[in-house]
Write a protein that holds these residues in place. Sequence first.
Motif, mmCIF file in Angstrom:
data_model
loop_
_atom_site.group_PDB
_atom_site.id
_atom_site.type_symbol
_atom_site.label_atom_id
_atom_site.label_comp_id
_atom_site.label_asym_id
_atom_site.label_seq_id
_atom_site.Cartn_x
_atom_site.Cartn_y
_atom_site.Cartn_z
ATOM 1 N N THR A 119 0.712 -1.141 0.090
ATOM 2 C CA THR A 119 0.163 -0.161 -0.005
ATOM 3 C C THR A 119 0.847 1.351 -0.086
ATOM 4 O OG1 THR A 119 -1.493 -1.029 1.101
ATOM 5 C CG2 THR A 119 -1.962 1.169 1.073
ATOM 6 N N ILE A 120 1.531 1.447 0.928
ATOM 7 C CA ILE A 120 2.632 2.558 1.083
ATOM 8 C C ILE A 120 4.024 1.920 0.131
ATOM 9 C CG2 ILE A 120 4.555 3.700 2.557
ATOM 10 C CD1 ILE A 120 2.132 3.872 4.534
ATOM 11 N N SER A 121 4.444 0.725 0.660
ATOM 12 C CA SER A 121 5.553 0.138 -0.293
ATOM 13 C C SER A 121 4.894 -0.250 -1.507
ATOM 14 C CB SER A 121 6.418 -0.716 0.437
ATOM 15 O OG SER A 121 5.536 -1.999 0.815
ATOM 16 N N LYS A 122 5.837 -0.419 -2.492
ATOM 17 C CA LYS A 122 5.232 -1.038 -3.966
ATOM 18 C C LYS A 122 5.344 -2.640 -3.876
ATOM 19 C CE LYS A 122 5.421 3.194 -6.379
ATOM 20 N NZ LYS A 122 5.876 3.708 -7.773
ATOM 21 N N LYS A 123 6.304 -2.998 -2.891
ATOM 22 C CA LYS A 123 6.703 -4.611 -2.756
ATOM 23 C C LYS A 123 6.451 -4.868 -1.468
ATOM 24 C CE LYS A 123 9.714 -6.605 -5.310
ATOM 25 N NZ LYS A 123 11.102 -7.023 -5.807
ATOM 26 N N ASP A 124 5.746 -6.097 -1.072
ATOM 27 C CA ASP A 124 5.763 -6.581 0.299
ATOM 28 C C ASP A 124 7.323 -6.979 0.645
ATOM 29 O OD1 ASP A 124 3.230 -6.667 -0.712
ATOM 30 O OD2 ASP A 124 2.771 -7.995 1.240
ATOM 31 N N PHE A 125 7.798 -6.672 1.792
ATOM 32 C CA PHE A 125 8.959 -6.918 2.226
ATOM 33 C C PHE A 125 9.299 -8.478 2.217
ATOM 34 C CE2 PHE A 125 12.158 -7.924 5.762
ATOM 35 C CZ PHE A 125 13.359 -7.282 5.072
ATOM 36 N N TYR A 126 8.388 -9.443 2.440
ATOM 37 C CA TYR A 126 8.406 -10.870 2.360
ATOM 38 C C TYR A 126 8.827 -11.454 0.956
ATOM 39 C CZ TYR A 126 3.812 -11.874 0.645
ATOM 40 O OH TYR A 126 2.714 -11.885 0.040
ATOM 41 N N HIS A 127 8.424 -10.565 0.152
ATOM 42 C CA HIS A 127 8.522 -10.829 -1.516
ATOM 43 C C HIS A 127 10.033 -10.704 -1.786
ATOM 44 C CE1 HIS A 127 4.873 -12.124 -3.354
ATOM 45 N NE2 HIS A 127 4.435 -11.033 -3.048
ATOM 46 N N LEU A 128 10.658 -9.525 -1.142
ATOM 47 C CA LEU A 128 11.967 -9.157 -1.440
ATOM 48 C C LEU A 128 12.868 -10.191 -0.613
ATOM 49 C CD1 LEU A 128 13.669 -5.844 -0.865
ATOM 50 C CD2 LEU A 128 14.777 -7.850 0.212
ATOM 51 N N LEU A 152 5.276 -15.739 7.780
ATOM 52 C CA LEU A 152 6.234 -14.431 8.014
ATOM 53 C C LEU A 152 7.583 -14.887 9.053
ATOM 54 C CD1 LEU A 152 3.883 -11.437 8.069
ATOM 55 C CD2 LEU A 152 5.167 -12.349 6.044
ATOM 56 N N ARG A 153 7.186 -15.431 9.904
ATOM 57 C CA ARG A 153 8.228 -15.828 10.845
ATOM 58 C C ARG A 153 9.336 -16.639 10.223
ATOM 59 N NH1 ARG A 153 4.911 -17.000 16.583
ATOM 60 N NH2 ARG A 153 6.212 -15.638 17.725
ATOM 61 N N GLN A 154 8.807 -17.797 9.373
ATOM 62 C CA GLN A 154 10.049 -18.621 8.683
ATOM 63 C C GLN A 154 10.744 -17.819 7.734
ATOM 64 O OE1 GLN A 154 9.037 -22.757 7.706
ATOM 65 N NE2 GLN A 154 7.070 -22.543 8.713
ATOM 66 N N VAL A 155 9.947 -16.785 6.879
ATOM 67 C CA VAL A 155 10.630 -16.072 5.947
ATOM 68 C C VAL A 155 11.647 -15.105 6.472
ATOM 69 C CG1 VAL A 155 10.300 -14.439 4.217
ATOM 70 C CG2 VAL A 155 8.600 -16.086 4.242
ATOM 71 N N PHE A 156 11.051 -14.359 7.608
ATOM 72 C CA PHE A 156 12.094 -13.333 8.115
ATOM 73 C C PHE A 156 13.169 -14.054 8.762
ATOM 74 C CE2 PHE A 156 8.134 -10.418 8.280
ATOM 75 C CZ PHE A 156 8.391 -10.005 7.122
ATOM 76 N N PHE A 208 15.688 -16.677 0.097
ATOM 77 C CA PHE A 208 14.846 -17.737 0.425
ATOM 78 C C PHE A 208 13.839 -18.559 -0.673
ATOM 79 C CE2 PHE A 208 11.502 -19.377 3.686
ATOM 80 C CZ PHE A 208 12.116 -20.604 3.901
ATOM 81 N N ALA A 209 14.840 -18.662 -1.866
ATOM 82 C CA ALA A 209 13.893 -19.190 -2.846
ATOM 83 C C ALA A 209 13.236 -20.467 -2.605
ATOM 84 C CB ALA A 209 14.991 -19.715 -4.038
ATOM 85 N N GLU A 210 13.602 -21.217 -1.981
ATOM 86 C CA GLU A 210 12.908 -22.498 -1.197
ATOM 87 C C GLU A 210 11.487 -22.131 -0.530
ATOM 88 O OE1 GLU A 210 16.462 -22.259 1.463
ATOM 89 O OE2 GLU A 210 15.774 -21.472 -0.584
#
Length: 216
Positions: free
Chosen positions: A13-22, A49-53, A28-30
Amino acid sequence: MKKWAFVSDFDGTISKKDFYHLVLEKYFAEGHDLYKQWKSGEIKDIEFLRQVFTSINQEESQIIDDIHSLEIDGHVPSFIRKVQAQGGDFYILSAGTDYYIHHVLQRHEITDVKVYSNEGYYKEKNVHMNIDPEHPHHSERYGIDKSKVITDLKNEYETIYFAGDSEPDSHPAKVADVTFAMKALQAILKEHHTSFIEVNDFTDIDRYLTNSGVLC
C-alpha cells in the motif's frame, strides 16, 4: 474527541513491494513452497512470515540496505505532511513487523507517525518477531488484529479513513468509516459487500479527500 485520522497498511500500500517478497527473491527461493502452503490456508500468516524473516541470514547492515531498497509510493511523504497540516493524525497499521517500517520512515524523513505492527528486532543475522498473546490487539492468525486497532482508534476520532491492498485489510475495512482499496482488496471487499472507494495509489486518495474538502 479528535476530528479525524488516516490509517494505512504498509506492505503493498505504502511500499510497492511486500518485504517478504524481497526476502523470497533474494535469500529464500525455497520459500515459494511455503508461500503456496500459506496461500492454501495450511499455515497461518504469522507462521509464514516468521519462517521467511528468519531465513535471511545476513548482517544487519545488509538487511537495512535491502529495506532501504524498497520503493514506496512517491506521493506518500507529501500526503502524510498534508494530512498532519490539516489537523489529521497518520498511522501505519501492518501485519508485518515494525522493524523494517521504522527504517523506511527514517529513510524518507517521515516523522510523527505511529506504527501499529508486530514488534520486530534483529538477532543472529535474521529478523525476529516478538508476539505477545496477552496483548489486547493480538491475533492468532496475523499477530496483530487490525480491526481491534481501528475499533480502539474510533474511540479517539470522529472519522477514521483507512487504506489497504490485500486480505488482512478486509477486516479493518469493515470497521473504518471510509476505506480506500487498492489491488486485490477491491475484489475481496466486493465479495464481502463491504463499501469502499477504488483507488490505485495515494495520488487518487489525495484527490478524493481534496475534492471532499477534507484536505486543501
